[in-house]
Design a protein around this motif. Structure first.
Motif, PDB file in Angstrom:
ATOM      1  N   PRO A 178       0.913  -0.990  -0.489  1.00 38.78           N
ATOM      2  CA  PRO A 178      -0.170  -0.125  -0.269  1.00 38.78           C
ATOM      3  C   PRO A 178       0.733   1.094  -0.114  1.00 38.78           C
ATOM      4  CG  PRO A 178      -0.851  -2.077   1.952  1.00 38.78           C
ATOM      5  CD  PRO A 178       1.078  -2.318   1.529  1.00 38.78           C
ATOM      6  N   LEU A 179       1.780   1.424   0.571  1.00 34.21           N
ATOM      7  CA  LEU A 179       3.147   2.523   0.553  1.00 34.21           C
ATOM      8  C   LEU A 179       3.743   2.684  -0.562  1.00 34.21           C
ATOM      9  CD1 LEU A 179       4.316   4.645   2.613  1.00 34.21           C
ATOM     10  CD2 LEU A 179       6.291   3.267   3.383  1.00 34.21           C
ATOM     11  N   LEU A 180       3.991   1.576  -0.827  1.00 37.93           N
ATOM     12  CA  LEU A 180       4.886   1.590  -2.530  1.00 37.93           C
ATOM     13  C   LEU A 180       3.649   2.298  -3.428  1.00 37.93           C
ATOM     14  CD1 LEU A 180       7.075  -1.459  -1.773  1.00 37.93           C
ATOM     15  CD2 LEU A 180       7.101   0.150  -1.677  1.00 37.93           C
ATOM     16  N   ASP A 181       2.459   1.565  -3.802  1.00 39.68           N
ATOM     17  CA  ASP A 181       1.525   2.538  -4.305  1.00 39.68           C
ATOM     18  C   ASP A 181       1.193   3.487  -4.194  1.00 39.68           C
ATOM     19  OD1 ASP A 181      -0.682  -0.481  -3.969  1.00 39.68           O
ATOM     20  OD2 ASP A 181       1.157  -0.348  -5.424  1.00 39.68           O
ATOM     21  N   VAL A 182       0.889   3.875  -3.261  1.00 41.01           N
ATOM     22  CA  VAL A 182       0.746   5.475  -3.126  1.00 41.01           C
ATOM     23  C   VAL A 182       2.489   6.874  -3.353  1.00 41.01           C
ATOM     24  CG1 VAL A 182       0.302   7.479  -1.539  1.00 41.01           C
ATOM     25  CG2 VAL A 182      -1.011   4.706  -1.155  1.00 41.01           C
ATOM     26  N   LEU A 183       3.120   6.356  -3.092  1.00 43.32           N
ATOM     27  CA  LEU A 183       4.783   6.844  -3.312  1.00 43.32           C
ATOM     28  C   LEU A 183       4.649   6.703  -5.210  1.00 43.32           C
ATOM     29  CD1 LEU A 183       7.388   4.915  -1.003  1.00 43.32           C
ATOM     30  CD2 LEU A 183       5.929   7.176  -1.476  1.00 43.32           C
ATOM     31  N   ASN A 184       4.520   5.576  -5.533  1.00 46.35           N
ATOM     32  CA  ASN A 184       3.943   5.418  -7.518  1.00 46.35           C
ATOM     33  C   ASN A 184       3.080   6.861  -7.360  1.00 46.35           C
ATOM     34  OD1 ASN A 184       6.156   3.129  -7.836  1.00 46.35           O
ATOM     35  ND2 ASN A 184       4.988   2.786  -6.772  1.00 46.35           N
ATOM     36  N   ARG A 185       2.053   6.708  -7.279  1.00 50.87           N
ATOM     37  CA  ARG A 185       0.623   7.536  -7.555  1.00 50.87           C
ATOM     38  C   ARG A 185       1.626   8.820  -7.160  1.00 50.87           C
ATOM     39  NH1 ARG A 185      -2.848   3.820  -5.677  1.00 50.87           N
ATOM     40  NH2 ARG A 185      -3.080   4.799  -3.675  1.00 50.87           N
ATOM     41  N   LEU A 186       2.672   9.281  -6.120  1.00 56.00           N
ATOM     42  CA  LEU A 186       2.771  10.910  -5.864  1.00 56.00           C
ATOM     43  C   LEU A 186       4.382  11.637  -6.868  1.00 56.00           C
ATOM     44  CD1 LEU A 186       2.203  10.966  -1.656  1.00 56.00           C
ATOM     45  CD2 LEU A 186       1.086  11.630  -3.506  1.00 56.00           C
ATOM     46  N   GLY A 187       4.231  10.457  -7.385  1.00 55.43           N
ATOM     47  CA  GLY A 187       5.371  10.854  -8.686  1.00 55.43           C
ATOM     48  C   GLY A 187       6.765  10.319  -8.305  1.00 55.43           C
ATOM     49  N   VAL A 188       7.296   8.877  -7.781  1.00 59.41           N
ATOM     50  CA  VAL A 188       8.824   8.062  -7.480  1.00 59.41           C
ATOM     51  C   VAL A 188       8.324   6.915  -7.465  1.00 59.41           C
ATOM     52  CG1 VAL A 188       9.431   7.300  -5.108  1.00 59.41           C
ATOM     53  CG2 VAL A 188       8.261   9.675  -4.436  1.00 59.41           C
ATOM     54  N   GLU A 189       9.188   6.305  -8.151  1.00 55.58           N
ATOM     55  CA  GLU A 189       9.250   4.877  -8.958  1.00 55.58           C
ATOM     56  C   GLU A 189       9.791   3.502  -7.092  1.00 55.58           C
ATOM     57  OE1 GLU A 189      11.991   4.621 -11.315  1.00 55.58           O
ATOM     58  OE2 GLU A 189      11.583   1.886 -11.820  1.00 55.58           O
ATOM     59  N   ALA A 190       8.467   3.930  -6.982  1.00 57.43           N
ATOM     60  CA  ALA A 190       9.076   2.694  -5.747  1.00 57.43           C
ATOM     61  C   ALA A 190       8.668   1.524  -6.260  1.00 57.43           C
ATOM     62  CB  ALA A 190       8.735   2.780  -4.612  1.00 57.43           C
TER      63      ALA A 190
END
Ligand code: S3P
Ligand code: PEP
Length: 425
Positions: free
Chosen positions: A122-134
């Protein structure tokens, strides 16, 4: 290492150790500030992992007897020159995964075998939606995790049912981005008090986040903020204190625990639970002193939704209580250092207690505890709770006892000072 526990009582006064959760937050936010002194930090394996991670991301941290001096990165963490190893600390992994999103390069985060089996998707998915590649290197949401910085901001949602640490991590990182973020929580926000602790430290550092309470909880996070935490004193830890209080409750003896002042910790609830189960307990909030005398225990119903870390303690109280205790709303307790519902069910069963394990519940009927050879599951809270059970049962040996270093390094010494018959073997 093993610990041998014999029938014993406790008596005396003791100080609760500093809060692990507050210490993690103070280190992380100080590392994102300019210059900060943290007084009375917990120095344990988990918080040392946060110190190492903060240093890897560019902070300079000097450790003294009863404080640490943090020279931070002013909101701009550096790309580490090596992999960040969080050892056994889930809080460090989640927080530093989000902080790594603020760098202009790539960070790899890993940990021990327990950490490499705990969920983060869930954290990785949100970070990817916030402009990060995680992403997780094995594609299973578990560490090792790779983070390519570039955190911007967006309107997004996250599932609140697995871990509040995902939310705390985003609340810590997002104020420092270039675009504002709105984070809505899907479903129940489990472990909510830990998010309140996070908000407290963020506000103490001079940043602001608006919380919209309602059917859906929303965090509205303005961008381009700064942290300016200059000094912070860590309060006592109610999760650690729960073992000291429970020892008196189950052995029919008396203990005074100091350094227990009001705070946002959800595990303050242990006071109410002990009282409702029949212990004679007082808590003077002004002086920070709790006094408890065990007086027989009766069963209760305990909703673990907000306070997952109390479950091993409550399970042992239930084993010693008259009647059947239900620990409910506890599915997220399975995602800790180990599956704590399953671990406590197995170990208390070895001690002769009737335990029924359901997906999100433990149903425990109190009885006569018998000594046994127990597994500590390399989990500090399992080991400390079973030590308390061993003081009633006698003739008990628990393995992997070294894991108490995670949150309460001098636990056995403290218990011995109170009169507990514990010997490391
Ligand atoms: O944010 C924190 O400091 C913590 C949050 C809780 O985890 P979850 O939010 O995953 O339940 C708790 O179990 C952990 O010991 C510490
Ligand atoms: C689960 C715990 O901590 P963490 O999530 O930081 O590993 C704990 O202290 O019980």
């Amino acid at each position: 290492m093993k610990v041998s526990v014999s029938t014993s009582k406790v008596n005396g006064e003791v100080f609760a150790p500093p809060s692990k959760s507050y210490t993690h937050r103070a280190i992380t936010i100080a590392a994102l500030s300019d210059d900060c002194v943290i007084h009375r930090p917990l120095m344990s394996a988990d918080t040392l992992a946060s110190i190492r991670a903060a240093e890897a991301l560019g902070a300079n941290i000097e450790k003294y007897e009863d404080r640490i001096h943090v020279r931070g990165v002013n909101g701009k963490p550096h790309v580490p020159n090596n992999v960040i190893d969080v050892a056994n600390s889930g809080t460090t992994l989640r927080f530093m995964t989000a902080v790594s999103s603020l760098t202009n390069g790539v960070t790899v985060l890993t940990g021990d075998s327990s950490i490499r089996n705990r969920p983060n998707q869930p954290l990785l998915d949100v970070l990817n939606r916030l402009g990060v590649e995680a992403y997780s290197t094995r594609g299973n949401g578990c560490a090792p995790i790779v983070v390519r910085g570039g955190l911007k901001g967006a309107i997004t949602t996250i599932d609140g049912s697995i871990s509040s640490q995902f939310i705390s991590a985003l609340l810590i990182a997002c104020p420092l981005t270039t675009q504002s973020t709105t984070l809505s929580i899907k479903g129940e926000m489990k472990s909510r008090p830990y998010v309140d602790v996070t908000m407290e430290l963020i506000e103490q550092a001079g940043a602001e986040i608006l919380v919209e309470e309602g059917n859906t909880i929303k965090f509205i996070i303005p961008a381009n903020q700064k942290y300016n935490l200059k000094e912070y004193t860590v309060p006592g830890d109610f999760s650690s204190a729960s073992y000291l209080l429970a020892a008196a409750a189950v052995t029919g003896s008396t203990v005074i625990v100091k350094n227990l002042f009001p705070s946002k910790q959800g595990d303050i609830e242990i006071i109410d639970v002990l009282e409702r189960m029949g212990a004679k307990i007082s808590w003077d909030k002004e002086s920070g002193v709790a006094e408890i005398t065990g007086n027989g225990l009766k069963a209760t119903v305990f909703d673990a939704g907000a306070t997952p870390d109390l479950v091993p303690t409550i399970a042992v109280l239930a084993a010693c209580a008259q009647g059947t205790t239900v620990i409910e709303n506890a599915e997220h307790v399975r995602y800790k250092e180990t599956d704590r519902l399953h671990a406590m069910a197995l170990e208390l069963t070895k001690m002769g207690i009737s335990v029924r394990e359901e997906p999100d519940q433990l149903i425990i009927t109190g009885g006569t505890l018998r000594g046994a050879e127990l597994h500590g599951w390399h989990d500090h809270r399992i080991i400390m709770a079973l030590t308390i059970a061993g003081m009633v049962a006698g003739d008990t040996v628990i393995d992997t006892a070294e894991a108490v270093d995670i949150s309460f390094p001098n636990f056995f010494e403290t218990m011995k000072e109170l009169g507990a018959a514990v010997e490391l073997i």
